[in-house]
Design a protein around this motif. Sequence first.
Motif, short mmCIF file in Angstrom:
data_model
loop_
_atom_site.label_atom_id
_atom_site.label_comp_id
_atom_site.label_asym_id
_atom_site.label_seq_id
_atom_site.Cartn_x
_atom_site.Cartn_y
_atom_site.Cartn_z
N LYS A 2 0.83 -1.21 0.00
CA LYS A 2 0.00 0.00 0.00
C LYS A 2 0.86 1.26 0.00
O LYS A 2 0.51 2.26 -0.64
CB LYS A 2 -0.94 -0.02 1.19
CG LYS A 2 -2.04 -1.07 1.06
CD LYS A 2 -3.11 -0.93 2.11
CE LYS A 2 -4.26 -1.92 1.84
NZ LYS A 2 -5.38 -1.75 2.76
N LEU A 3 1.98 1.24 0.71
CA LEU A 3 2.86 2.41 0.70
C LEU A 3 3.50 2.60 -0.68
O LEU A 3 3.64 3.73 -1.15
CB LEU A 3 3.95 2.25 1.77
CG LEU A 3 3.46 2.36 3.21
CD1 LEU A 3 4.60 2.09 4.18
CD2 LEU A 3 2.86 3.74 3.50
N ARG A 4 3.87 1.51 -1.32
CA ARG A 4 4.43 1.63 -2.67
C ARG A 4 3.38 2.17 -3.66
O ARG A 4 3.72 2.91 -4.59
CB ARG A 4 4.98 0.29 -3.13
CG ARG A 4 6.30 -0.07 -2.44
CD ARG A 4 6.85 -1.40 -2.88
NE ARG A 4 8.19 -1.62 -2.37
CZ ARG A 4 8.60 -2.70 -1.72
NH1 ARG A 4 7.74 -3.71 -1.52
NH2 ARG A 4 9.83 -2.81 -1.27
N ALA A 5 2.13 1.80 -3.44
CA ALA A 5 1.07 2.34 -4.29
C ALA A 5 0.90 3.84 -4.11
O ALA A 5 0.35 4.51 -4.99
CB ALA A 5 -0.25 1.62 -3.99
N LYS A 6 1.40 4.37 -2.99
CA LYS A 6 1.31 5.80 -2.70
C LYS A 6 2.63 6.53 -2.95
O LYS A 6 2.77 7.69 -2.57
CB LYS A 6 0.87 6.01 -1.25
CG LYS A 6 -0.54 5.54 -0.95
CD LYS A 6 -1.58 6.36 -1.71
CE LYS A 6 -2.99 5.94 -1.34
NZ LYS A 6 -4.01 6.76 -2.04
N GLY A 7 3.57 5.85 -3.57
CA GLY A 7 4.80 6.54 -3.97
C GLY A 7 6.09 6.04 -3.34
O GLY A 7 7.17 6.53 -3.69
N ALA A 8 6.01 5.09 -2.42
CA ALA A 8 7.25 4.52 -1.87
C ALA A 8 8.00 3.76 -2.96
O ALA A 8 7.39 3.20 -3.88
CB ALA A 8 6.94 3.59 -0.70
#
Length: 323
Positions: free
Chosen positions: A258-264
């Motif tokens: 989920k964090l990678r989906a937000k730009g991580a």
Amino acid sequence: MKLNQTPRVDATRILGFGSYRPERVVTNDDLSAIMDTNDEWIRTRVGIVERRFADKDQTVPDLAVIAGNRALADAGLKPSDIDTVIVATCTMPCGIPNAAAQVSSRIGIENKGAFDLNAACAGFCYSIGTASDLVRAGTARHVLVIGAEKLTDSVDPYDRANAIIFADGSAAAVIGPAEEPGIGPVVWGSAGELVDLIYMREDRYLFQEGQSVFRWATTAIAPIGLQAIEAAGITPADIDVLVPHQANLRIVEAIAKKLRAKGARQDMVVAEDIVTSGNTSSASIPLAIDRMRADGKIRSGDTMLLVGFGAGLSYAGQVVICP
């Protein structure tokens, strides 16, 4: 009448880490010999391969003292440099005496503030936030924070839903003043309406509604991490290392996704200490960090996102710089 006030400090950072893993390694096959389970079933559901159990006569303070001394050595400080000791734990057998006073004395930190903090698996993040604020306010110069748990004393050894998860261990960090901020603002809270999802059954054994906790953690925790990133004034792409509470490998992977989906970043390092340490509650985040440092997976200066969550249901997160 005008009262004196202690001068404030503008910034804080973590100065060192230390950890202790009990010597006894317990594999999934070991557990399958005493309960209806097997290696594949455990790996599939929680991702654990092995965990560490303390000796019967080892106590929470015993575990904490070892980690605390190692953190002091890593920070290059002496016991006399420490003003306050915080022990994050939820497994002391009784409320009095607390662990911190015992640990402080045994380490050689004499006549200083010492208290326990119980926010269950969020306890380390709560304690880092508290310690940072104590230093910034001028109340303390250096604070020793220790997450220490002996969960095997609180788990029914024949309860396959919970006994396969929990383990023992301790890890510590030293917090002190810095020229530039190395600890971001803590973002914390609790979902008290869900308090019945994790509790002590018969006032003796730790019990959790596994599926309900899983749904809550995979839904609620990534947004807390994003709030901590925003509070620190950076973006998800700035995070080098994600260290969530090591509750369940599937939860860890869901938070990272989920964090990678937000730009991580895709190359963001993700702690997976759950695989070989089990769930050690308040000790899990610093245990994971100290192992990754030793293994060369993270370096001094890396930007780390810490997110703890557990009984209460309590949660906390902050961005910190690796010492």
